[in-house]
Design a protein around this motif. Sequence first.
Motif, PDB file in Angstrom:
ATOM      1  N   LYS A 197      -6.042  -4.626  24.504  1.00 36.45           N
ATOM      2  CA  LYS A 197      -7.411  -4.273  24.896  1.00 36.45           C
ATOM      3  C   LYS A 197      -8.091  -3.366  23.873  1.00 36.45           C
ATOM      4  CE  LYS A 197      -6.721  -4.923  29.865  1.00 36.45           C
ATOM      5  NZ  LYS A 197      -6.789  -4.291  31.213  1.00 36.45           N
ATOM      6  N   ASP A 198      -7.367  -2.384  23.385  1.00 33.32           N
ATOM      7  CA  ASP A 198      -7.915  -1.484  22.373  1.00 33.32           C
ATOM      8  C   ASP A 198      -7.572  -2.056  20.998  1.00 33.32           C
ATOM      9  OD1 ASP A 198      -8.775   0.519  20.747  1.00 33.32           O
ATOM     10  OD2 ASP A 198      -7.352   2.036  21.466  1.00 33.32           O
ATOM     11  N   LYS A 199      -8.541  -2.704  20.350  1.00 33.23           N
ATOM     12  CA  LYS A 199      -8.277  -3.394  19.084  1.00 33.23           C
ATOM     13  C   LYS A 199      -7.847  -2.430  17.985  1.00 33.23           C
ATOM     14  CE  LYS A 199      -9.235  -7.188  21.084  1.00 33.23           C
ATOM     15  NZ  LYS A 199      -8.106  -7.971  21.624  1.00 33.23           N
ATOM     16  N   SER A 200      -8.258  -1.168  18.083  1.00 33.27           N
ATOM     17  CA  SER A 200      -7.843  -0.195  17.066  1.00 33.27           C
ATOM     18  C   SER A 200      -6.330   0.018  17.093  1.00 33.27           C
ATOM     19  CB  SER A 200      -8.567   1.134  17.263  1.00 33.27           C
ATOM     20  OG  SER A 200      -8.192   1.728  18.507  1.00 33.27           O
ATOM     21  N   ALA A 201      -5.714  -0.302  18.224  1.00 34.72           N
ATOM     22  CA  ALA A 201      -4.261  -0.164  18.337  1.00 34.72           C
ATOM     23  C   ALA A 201      -3.527  -1.162  17.453  1.00 34.72           C
ATOM     24  CB  ALA A 201      -3.830  -0.335  19.796  1.00 34.72           C
ATOM     25  N   LEU A 202      -4.244  -2.208  17.004  1.00 34.47           N
ATOM     26  CA  LEU A 202      -3.630  -3.213  16.135  1.00 34.47           C
ATOM     27  C   LEU A 202      -3.550  -2.740  14.685  1.00 34.47           C
ATOM     28  CD1 LEU A 202      -5.088  -6.699  17.183  1.00 34.47           C
ATOM     29  CD2 LEU A 202      -2.684  -6.014  17.147  1.00 34.47           C
ATOM     30  N   LEU A 203      -4.375  -1.762  14.314  1.00 34.19           N
ATOM     31  CA  LEU A 203      -4.465  -1.361  12.911  1.00 34.19           C
ATOM     32  C   LEU A 203      -3.133  -0.937  12.298  1.00 34.19           C
ATOM     33  CD1 LEU A 203      -7.904   0.517  12.803  1.00 34.19           C
ATOM     34  CD2 LEU A 203      -7.333  -1.716  11.825  1.00 34.19           C
ATOM     35  N   PRO A 204      -2.327  -0.113  12.975  1.00 34.93           N
ATOM     36  CA  PRO A 204      -1.032   0.257  12.378  1.00 34.93           C
ATOM     37  C   PRO A 204      -0.155  -0.963  12.098  1.00 34.93           C
ATOM     38  CG  PRO A 204      -1.570   1.720  14.201  1.00 34.93           C
ATOM     39  CD  PRO A 204      -2.574   0.615  14.240  1.00 34.93           C
ATOM     40  N   GLN A 205      -0.166  -1.934  13.009  1.00 33.47           N
ATOM     41  CA  GLN A 205       0.644  -3.135  12.794  1.00 33.47           C
ATOM     42  C   GLN A 205       0.123  -3.938  11.599  1.00 33.47           C
ATOM     43  OE1 GLN A 205       0.701  -6.105  15.943  1.00 33.47           O
ATOM     44  NE2 GLN A 205       2.719  -6.827  15.332  1.00 33.47           N
ATOM     45  N   LEU A 206      -1.193  -4.081  11.492  1.00 33.22           N
ATOM     46  CA  LEU A 206      -1.777  -4.823  10.378  1.00 33.22           C
ATOM     47  C   LEU A 206      -1.478  -4.135   9.043  1.00 33.22           C
ATOM     48  CD1 LEU A 206      -5.261  -5.829  11.896  1.00 33.22           C
ATOM     49  CD2 LEU A 206      -3.117  -7.139  11.890  1.00 33.22           C
ATOM     50  N   GLN A 207      -1.523  -2.810   9.046  1.00 33.86           N
ATOM     51  CA  GLN A 207      -1.196  -2.057   7.823  1.00 33.86           C
ATOM     52  C   GLN A 207       0.280  -2.222   7.471  1.00 33.86           C
ATOM     53  OE1 GLN A 207      -2.539   1.813   9.056  1.00 33.86           O
ATOM     54  NE2 GLN A 207      -4.656   1.493   8.376  1.00 33.86           N
ATOM     55  N   PHE A 208       1.118  -2.188   8.487  1.00 35.89           N
ATOM     56  CA  PHE A 208       2.557  -2.393   8.276  1.00 35.89           C
ATOM     57  C   PHE A 208       2.812  -3.769   7.661  1.00 35.89           C
ATOM     58  CE2 PHE A 208       6.272  -4.558  10.163  1.00 35.89           C
ATOM     59  CZ  PHE A 208       7.294  -3.828   9.577  1.00 35.89           C
ATOM     60  N   LEU A 209       2.166  -4.797   8.212  1.00 37.28           N
ATOM     61  CA  LEU A 209       2.364  -6.162   7.721  1.00 37.28           C
ATOM     62  C   LEU A 209       1.890  -6.315   6.283  1.00 37.28           C
ATOM     63  CD1 LEU A 209       1.177  -8.071  10.911  1.00 37.28           C
ATOM     64  CD2 LEU A 209       3.530  -7.949  10.042  1.00 37.28           C
ATOM     65  N   ALA A 210       0.781  -5.699   5.972  1.00 41.01           N
ATOM     66  CA  ALA A 210       0.221  -5.802   4.620  1.00 41.01           C
ATOM     67  C   ALA A 210       1.185  -5.244   3.574  1.00 41.01           C
ATOM     68  CB  ALA A 210      -1.116  -5.064   4.546  1.00 41.01           C
ATOM     69  N   GLY A 211       2.022  -4.316   3.979  1.00 45.82           N
ATOM     70  CA  GLY A 211       2.975  -3.727   3.052  1.00 45.82           C
ATOM     71  C   GLY A 211       4.301  -4.460   2.957  1.00 45.82           C
ATOM     72  N   GLN A 212       4.490  -5.489   3.783  1.00 42.15           N
ATOM     73  CA  GLN A 212       5.777  -6.185   3.822  1.00 42.15           C
ATOM     74  C   GLN A 212       5.881  -7.333   2.814  1.00 42.15           C
ATOM     75  OE1 GLN A 212       8.376  -4.997   5.830  1.00 42.15           O
ATOM     76  NE2 GLN A 212       6.811  -3.391   5.933  1.00 42.15           N
ATOM     77  N   TYR A 213       4.733  -7.931   2.484  1.00 42.80           N
ATOM     78  CA  TYR A 213       4.751  -9.133   1.634  1.00 42.80           C
ATOM     79  C   TYR A 213       3.331  -9.400   1.163  1.00 42.80           C
ATOM     80  CZ  TYR A 213       5.838 -13.998   0.277  1.00 42.80           C
ATOM     81  OH  TYR A 213       6.023 -15.173  -0.415  1.00 42.80           O
ATOM     82  N   ASP A 214       3.198 -10.150   0.092  1.00 42.65           N
ATOM     83  CA  ASP A 214       1.872 -10.470  -0.439  1.00 42.65           C
ATOM     84  C   ASP A 214       1.270 -11.639   0.356  1.00 42.65           C
ATOM     85  OD1 ASP A 214      -0.412 -10.627  -1.967  1.00 42.65           O
ATOM     86  OD2 ASP A 214       0.556 -11.759  -3.595  1.00 42.65           O
ATOM     87  N   PHE A 215       0.919 -11.342   1.610  1.00 41.51           N
ATOM     88  CA  PHE A 215       0.299 -12.377   2.435  1.00 41.51           C
ATOM     89  C   PHE A 215      -1.106 -12.687   1.919  1.00 41.51           C
ATOM     90  CE2 PHE A 215       3.221 -10.292   5.536  1.00 41.51           C
ATOM     91  CZ  PHE A 215       4.026 -11.390   5.791  1.00 41.51           C
TER      92      PHE A 215
END
Length: 305
Positions: free
Chosen positions: A131-149
Amino acid sequence: MSNKPDTFCGFVAFIGRPNVGKSTLLNALLGHKLSITSRKPQTTRHRILGIDTVEQAQMIYVDTPGIHKKEPRAINRLMNRAASSSINEVDLVVFLIEAGKWTEDDELTLEKIKIAAKPTIIFVNKADTIKDKSALLPQLQFLAGQYDFKHVIPGSALKNSQVDELKNILLKSIPKGDFVFPEDYYTDRTERFLAAEIIREKLIRQLGDELPYSITVQIEQFKTDEKGLLHINGLILVERSSQKSIVIGKGGQRLKKVGTEARLDMKKLFDSKVFLELWVKVKDGWADDERALRSLGFDEHSNLT
């Protein structure tokens, strides 16, 4: 000099852990149901191609079984191999994860993607449940650092959210090439296979937690009579007699309901009146016997083309 326009064609694998929404995404991209779905993990057992031809582009989506660490039986090992080998045979990978979650099976899938080094788009599925879309930001930042998606897309396959965005990106990403399949094809699978999968879907949904995945379906007859009626005979295989009674249900009611629901889906899919008969048979240990599994159509080495 030819005036024929360039055509584009590419294979796109949907990769992820069990029950993350790969089949739902395939169906959403195609605009109709091809792969069976349920809330149960490991519903998809085979690689299934969904063929999506849009003007001068043909995208061949590869729906794969969920990648999972635990391999208690032969069927689990074959499903893992089928999914893993698909990564090496495609032009693009769509890595599905679930919004707000990261598991050891997600980690295992990412390791396989890194080894294959294929261009990969990550689709963060079920984002509508946050529900709170800002709660997704940490996960998106984590993913961005895992691989060159190439892209990270939060969305929902079930709600058809960001599916068009994903499709547009795929259309722009596939290479030039001739079509692999005729333009009117939507899958490489036979109608017999699709009929068996429909029956299996209804069984999974009916049985809930009552029966483990010790069940498969074979089509023993698939023919149309002179009146245009499609006759389908389905054999449901289980591993033990006690499972047979569960599938049949009290007074045969569960099997009857499965047959009714499957027949309605088949009528729509095959555009024909359907006469469906179902039987249940015990085949001891089939899910842990690689030879038996291959005779039932499970093969991790089947090529995509």
